[in-house]
Design a protein around this motif. Structure first.
Motif, PDB file in Angstrom:
ATOM      1  N   ALA A 390       7.936  18.742 -14.242  1.00 38.48           N
ATOM      2  CA  ALA A 390       8.407  19.783 -15.165  1.00 38.48           C
ATOM      3  C   ALA A 390       7.704  19.659 -16.518  1.00 38.48           C
ATOM      4  O   ALA A 390       7.518  20.649 -17.233  1.00 38.48           O
ATOM      5  CB  ALA A 390       9.922  19.692 -15.333  1.00 38.48           C
ATOM      6  N   LYS A 392       4.527  17.867 -16.750  1.00 38.32           N
ATOM      7  CA  LYS A 392       3.076  17.967 -16.466  1.00 38.32           C
ATOM      8  C   LYS A 392       2.615  19.404 -16.308  1.00 38.32           C
ATOM      9  O   LYS A 392       1.562  19.793 -16.781  1.00 38.32           O
ATOM     10  CB  LYS A 392       2.759  17.236 -15.141  1.00 38.32           C
ATOM     11  CG  LYS A 392       2.520  15.760 -15.275  1.00 38.32           C
ATOM     12  CD  LYS A 392       1.722  15.162 -14.111  1.00 38.32           C
ATOM     13  CE  LYS A 392       2.305  15.335 -12.735  1.00 38.32           C
ATOM     14  NZ  LYS A 392       1.577  14.624 -11.688  1.00 38.32           N
ATOM     15  N   TYR A 393       3.398  20.191 -15.563  1.00 34.95           N
ATOM     16  CA  TYR A 393       2.963  21.562 -15.257  1.00 34.95           C
ATOM     17  C   TYR A 393       3.611  22.576 -16.205  1.00 34.95           C
ATOM     18  O   TYR A 393       3.783  23.730 -15.869  1.00 34.95           O
ATOM     19  CB  TYR A 393       3.272  21.893 -13.783  1.00 34.95           C
ATOM     20  CG  TYR A 393       2.546  20.932 -12.866  1.00 34.95           C
ATOM     21  CD1 TYR A 393       1.162  21.050 -12.673  1.00 34.95           C
ATOM     22  CD2 TYR A 393       3.206  19.875 -12.254  1.00 34.95           C
ATOM     23  CE1 TYR A 393       0.480  20.140 -11.878  1.00 34.95           C
ATOM     24  CE2 TYR A 393       2.534  18.970 -11.454  1.00 34.95           C
ATOM     25  CZ  TYR A 393       1.170  19.100 -11.277  1.00 34.95           C
ATOM     26  OH  TYR A 393       0.477  18.200 -10.512  1.00 34.95           O
ATOM     27  N   ASP A 417      11.694  24.438 -15.481  1.00 32.47           N
ATOM     28  CA  ASP A 417      10.690  24.398 -16.551  1.00 32.47           C
ATOM     29  C   ASP A 417      10.159  25.787 -16.839  1.00 32.47           C
ATOM     30  O   ASP A 417      10.342  26.716 -16.047  1.00 32.47           O
ATOM     31  CB  ASP A 417       9.556  23.431 -16.186  1.00 32.47           C
ATOM     32  CG  ASP A 417       8.749  23.878 -14.990  1.00 32.47           C
ATOM     33  OD1 ASP A 417       8.148  24.974 -15.040  1.00 32.47           O
ATOM     34  OD2 ASP A 417       8.708  23.125 -13.982  1.00 32.47           O
ATOM     35  N   GLY A 421       4.267  27.690 -13.243  1.00 34.65           N
ATOM     36  CA  GLY A 421       4.779  28.263 -11.995  1.00 34.65           C
ATOM     37  C   GLY A 421       3.855  27.962 -10.811  1.00 34.65           C
ATOM     38  O   GLY A 421       2.819  27.308 -10.956  1.00 34.65           O
ATOM     39  N   LEU A 430       4.005  22.983  -0.722  1.00 36.22           N
ATOM     40  CA  LEU A 430       4.253  22.046  -1.824  1.00 36.22           C
ATOM     41  C   LEU A 430       4.638  20.629  -1.396  1.00 36.22           C
ATOM     42  O   LEU A 430       4.244  19.664  -2.032  1.00 36.22           O
ATOM     43  CB  LEU A 430       5.408  22.562  -2.697  1.00 36.22           C
ATOM     44  CG  LEU A 430       5.086  23.622  -3.738  1.00 36.22           C
ATOM     45  CD1 LEU A 430       6.258  23.742  -4.683  1.00 36.22           C
ATOM     46  CD2 LEU A 430       3.834  23.233  -4.527  1.00 36.22           C
ATOM     47  N   GLU A 437      -1.940  22.331  -5.970  1.00 31.21           N
ATOM     48  CA  GLU A 437      -2.366  23.718  -6.138  1.00 31.21           C
ATOM     49  C   GLU A 437      -3.648  23.739  -6.982  1.00 31.21           C
ATOM     50  O   GLU A 437      -3.674  23.162  -8.083  1.00 31.21           O
ATOM     51  CB  GLU A 437      -1.256  24.516  -6.828  1.00 31.21           C
ATOM     52  CG  GLU A 437      -1.365  25.989  -6.559  1.00 31.21           C
ATOM     53  CD  GLU A 437      -0.325  26.796  -7.324  1.00 31.21           C
ATOM     54  OE1 GLU A 437       0.186  26.311  -8.354  1.00 31.21           O
ATOM     55  OE2 GLU A 437      -0.059  27.926  -6.892  1.00 31.21           O
ATOM     56  N   GLY A 447      -2.828  13.553 -10.878  1.00 30.79           N
ATOM     57  CA  GLY A 447      -1.844  13.462  -9.789  1.00 30.79           C
ATOM     58  C   GLY A 447      -2.549  13.266  -8.467  1.00 30.79           C
ATOM     59  O   GLY A 447      -3.774  13.422  -8.373  1.00 30.79           O
ATOM     60  N   ASN A 448      -1.768  12.905  -7.465  1.00 21.75           N
ATOM     61  CA  ASN A 448      -2.383  12.699  -6.149  1.00 21.75           C
ATOM     62  C   ASN A 448      -1.741  13.557  -5.064  1.00 21.75           C
ATOM     63  O   ASN A 448      -2.106  13.479  -3.896  1.00 21.75           O
ATOM     64  CB  ASN A 448      -2.328  11.214  -5.762  1.00 21.75           C
ATOM     65  CG  ASN A 448      -0.899  10.667  -5.793  1.00 21.75           C
ATOM     66  OD1 ASN A 448       0.058  11.399  -5.566  1.00 21.75           O
ATOM     67  ND2 ASN A 448      -0.763   9.391  -6.081  1.00 21.75           N
ATOM     68  N   GLY A 449      -0.784  14.351  -5.410  1.00 22.30           N
ATOM     69  CA  GLY A 449      -0.163  15.244  -4.424  1.00 22.30           C
ATOM     70  C   GLY A 449       0.805  14.558  -3.470  1.00 22.30           C
ATOM     71  O   GLY A 449       1.166  15.114  -2.432  1.00 22.30           O
ATOM     72  N   GLY A 451       3.781  12.987  -4.751  1.00 20.27           N
ATOM     73  CA  GLY A 451       5.113  12.919  -5.374  1.00 20.27           C
ATOM     74  C   GLY A 451       6.157  13.748  -4.635  1.00 20.27           C
ATOM     75  O   GLY A 451       7.223  13.230  -4.261  1.00 20.27           O
ATOM     76  N   ALA A 453       6.080  15.007  -1.654  1.00 17.56           N
ATOM     77  CA  ALA A 453       6.274  14.576  -0.255  1.00 17.56           C
ATOM     78  C   ALA A 453       7.280  13.431  -0.221  1.00 17.56           C
ATOM     79  O   ALA A 453       8.166  13.382   0.640  1.00 17.56           O
ATOM     80  CB  ALA A 453       4.944  14.146   0.348  1.00 17.56           C
ATOM     81  N   PHE A 478      13.452  23.430  -9.374  1.00 16.56           N
ATOM     82  CA  PHE A 478      13.737  22.694  -8.133  1.00 16.56           C
ATOM     83  C   PHE A 478      15.255  22.496  -8.048  1.00 16.56           C
ATOM     84  O   PHE A 478      15.885  22.132  -9.039  1.00 16.56           O
ATOM     85  CB  PHE A 478      13.044  21.326  -8.152  1.00 16.56           C
ATOM     86  CG  PHE A 478      11.576  21.418  -7.834  1.00 16.56           C
ATOM     87  CD1 PHE A 478      11.140  21.348  -6.518  1.00 16.56           C
ATOM     88  CD2 PHE A 478      10.629  21.569  -8.851  1.00 16.56           C
ATOM     89  CE1 PHE A 478       9.779  21.435  -6.213  1.00 16.56           C
ATOM     90  CE2 PHE A 478       9.276  21.664  -8.552  1.00 16.56           C
ATOM     91  CZ  PHE A 478       8.847  21.609  -7.224  1.00 16.56           C
TER      92      PHE A 478
HETATM   93  P1  ADP Z   1       1.061  15.783  -8.137  1.00 14.84           P
HETATM   94  O1  ADP Z   1       1.893  16.225  -9.268  1.00 14.84           O
HETATM   95  O2  ADP Z   1       0.720  14.367  -8.161  1.00 14.84           O
HETATM   96  O3  ADP Z   1      -0.105  16.665  -7.890  1.00 14.84           O
HETATM   97  P2  ADP Z   1       3.292  16.527  -6.478  1.00 14.84           P
HETATM   98  O4  ADP Z   1       3.514  16.251  -5.034  1.00 14.84           O
HETATM   99  O5  ADP Z   1       4.329  16.059  -7.426  1.00 14.84           O
HETATM  100  O6  ADP Z   1       1.896  15.925  -6.796  1.00 14.84           O
HETATM  101  O7  ADP Z   1       3.123  18.081  -6.622  1.00 14.84           O
HETATM  102  C1  ADP Z   1       2.273  18.774  -5.762  1.00 14.84           C
HETATM  103  C2  ADP Z   1       1.740  20.043  -6.415  1.00 14.84           C
HETATM  104  O8  ADP Z   1       2.810  20.966  -6.608  1.00 14.84           O
HETATM  105  C3  ADP Z   1       1.198  19.844  -7.783  1.00 14.84           C
HETATM  106  O9  ADP Z   1      -0.147  19.439  -7.718  1.00 14.84           O
HETATM  107  C4  ADP Z   1       1.357  21.200  -8.392  1.00 14.84           C
HETATM  108  O10 ADP Z   1       0.284  22.027  -7.973  1.00 14.84           O
HETATM  109  C5  ADP Z   1       2.615  21.710  -7.761  1.00 14.84           C
HETATM  110  N1  ADP Z   1       3.798  21.494  -8.628  1.00 14.84           N
HETATM  111  C6  ADP Z   1       4.712  20.523  -8.535  1.00 14.84           C
HETATM  112  N2  ADP Z   1       5.680  20.679  -9.453  1.00 14.84           N
HETATM  113  C7  ADP Z   1       5.363  21.773 -10.158  1.00 14.84           C
HETATM  114  C8  ADP Z   1       5.975  22.458 -11.258  1.00 14.84           C
HETATM  115  N3  ADP Z   1       7.100  22.030 -11.821  1.00 14.84           N
HETATM  116  N4  ADP Z   1       5.361  23.570 -11.730  1.00 14.84           N
HETATM  117  C9  ADP Z   1       4.224  24.011 -11.176  1.00 14.84           C
HETATM  118  N5  ADP Z   1       3.607  23.408 -10.138  1.00 14.84           N
HETATM  119  C10 ADP Z   1       4.166  22.295  -9.639  1.00 14.84           C
END
Ligand code: ADP
Length: 488
Positions: A390, A392-393, A417, A421, A430, A437, A447-449, A451, A453, A478
């Protein structure tokens, strides 16, 4: 055991004489005078043998014979008659008489006849015993056969048995469906005629008597994958009886295997990128291409350290994922976990980063919120990841809020947040491992994608639910529902 004999004769001398002779030979004898007395005696106890005088005062010998045959079929019968003529003989034979003893007879004649009848009776009983045993065995065999059938029928895998002539001896419902035939069409048909489809040619060959004794083959039909295995079966003497074919749908297993190798490929790529980056940064330093001053390399080394930290995080996340998958049971704290302190701790972790970007983070906890039925570490991991995302993005100067309340008896935690989006088309992906994304806004976000999962698996494992609502360029929420812990 000695045989029992009933003597029915109205002549006193004859019946007592017969009784004495037979008793001397060890038979148990009872003698009666009339047909009525005979029936009374028979209704009181069973006799092995009845010696019936043809001429009785009350009933004639044939009528008595008929009722004895009818009511006591186990008793052997012998007609004693002075008038042994052919008509009497025929009539008595029709009634099922076992023997004739014409008067007058010698004691030897009598003993000979009665002994023969006793032996006959014994043999007949023995034969009956054997017959019923045989029937019992047949019944047991039939039961066993039907048990085998229902066992095969209830198997999920398709099963087909061919005899050594290549005829189908057994096929279950799953096999009938696989071949698109009815079970009755399959039975006794030649396997080679039925398995005609091109992808099944391999199976047809595997069933041939000349094919190897055991073989396994993978077949693809459309989108589906099957594992066909054939085994020859033999008697203990070594004689071949036929072949048994089983076909299992391995589509899911195959997909899982492919997902696993895709996962490994992505993981390797995720490792390679930071290692490669650190390598080239180190190379720059080694070549001293930025001069002799060590201070010039500090930003480079800081970048290398950041990449190595990312690598460390990746390893940590991968270990978490595999630990969650390996632990089968839920790890809820007895009495549940308090949500408010866990939310505050998660916000605390990200506070400085939020402050740096001017993002305001608010927390709202409903009064009397029950504890959540989840382990403490699990709850912290879920919240740290979601609050972290919330922030970071988010956009600089944006807002993030965490609300916890009770909904339908569960603990509902919403993390909202005002960030970038997520595109609607990407929302279903996701929670996949390594999914990130790809957008200009996310390019510089670390990030590594993994979290989300991890979050999804932890929530699922606690018996809860997670879903997401997002509008591109507006923000994301969420919703995490966790079972409420029963108060202790
Ligand atoms: P990471 O943050 O390490 O990339 P996550 O598994 O936490 O991995 O999230 C996967 C993807 O989902 C992120 O890379 C982002 O593209 C999208 N995402 C997650 N949370 C948010 C959010 N609050 N707002 C926008 N995109 C999000």
């Amino acid at each position: 055991m000695t045989a029992s004999v009933l003597v029915i004769d109205d002549e006193y001398g004859v019946r007592t004489g017969v009784r004495q002779i037979l008793e001397m030979e060890g038979f148990r004898v009872r003698d009666v005078e009339t047909g009525r007395e005979a029936l009374d005696a028979l209704s009181q106890s069973e006799f092995d043998i009845a010696l019936i005088d043809y001429q009785l005062p009350d009933v004639d010998g044939l009528t008595l014979l008929a009722s004895i045959r009818d009511q006591h079929p186990g008793t052997m019968t012998c007609m004693i008659t002075a008038y042994a003529n052919i008509d009497t003989a025929i009539a008595a034979t029709r009634q099922g008489i076992d023997f004739f003893l014409p008067k007058p007879f010698t004691p030897e004649d009598l003993v000979g006849v009665v002994s023969t009848l006793a032996r006959h009776k014994q043999l007949r009983e023995e034969a009956e015993r054997l017959k019923s045993e045989h029937e019992k065995n047949l019944f047991a065999l039939a039961t066993e056969k039907s048990q085998t059938r229902s066992l095969v029928a209830s198997m999920r895998d398709a099963v087909l048995v061919v005899n050594r002539d290549g005829e189908i001896a057994l096929a279950n419902d799953a096999m009938a469906r696989f071949l698109g035939k009815s079970e009755s069409e399959l039975l006794h048909a030649r396997a080679a005629d039925l398995i005609g489809l091109a992808p099944l040619a391999t199976i047809r060959e595997m069933l041939l008597p000349t094919a190897p004794e055991r073989a396994v083959s993978e077949i693809e039909i459309g989108e589906k994958t099957y594992m066909a295995s054939v085994t020859e079966f033999r008697l203990s003497s070594g004689e071949t009886l036929g072949r048994i074919l089983t076909i299992a749908d391995t589509t899911d297993l195959r997909r899982m295997a492919m997902e696993k190798s895709r996962f490994i490929r992505t993981m390797v790529h995720e490792f390679r990128a930071p290692i490669g980056a650190v390598r080239s940064l180190v190379d720059v330093a080694l070549d001293a291409s930025m001069g002799e001053q060590i201070a010039a390399y500090v930003p480079l080394l800081q970048r290398a350290t950041a990449r190595l930290d990312g690598l460390g995080e990746l390893i940590g996340d991968l270990l978490s994922l595999s630990r969650i998958d390996l632990e089968r049971s839920r790890s809820a704290t007895p009495g549940g976990e308090q949500v408010a302190p866990a939310v505050r701790a998660a916000v605390e972790v990200h506070q400085s980063r939020a402050d740096l970007r001017g993002i305001g983070v608010s927390v709202e906890i409903a009064p009397d919120l029950p504890n959540a039925a989840i382990g403490g570490d699990e709850l912290r991991t879920v919240l740290v990841n979601l609050v972290g995302n919330a922030v970071k993005y988010n956009r600089d100067g944006g807002r993030a809020s965490v609300r916890a309340s009770v909904a339908d008896g569960s603990v509902l935690i919403e993390i909202e947040d005002t960030g970038i989006g997520i595109r609607a088309a990407n929302v279903p992906r996701l929670f996949e491992e390594f999914y990130r994304e790809k957008r200009p806004e996310t390019r510089d976000v670390e990030g590594n994608g993994l979290g989300l999962a991890i979050v999804k698996r932890l929530v699922d494992k606690s018996g809860g639910q997670i879903d997401v609502a997002s509008i591109e360029n507006k923000g994301t929420t969420f919703h995490v529902r966790l079972p409420a812990a029963t108060r202790v």
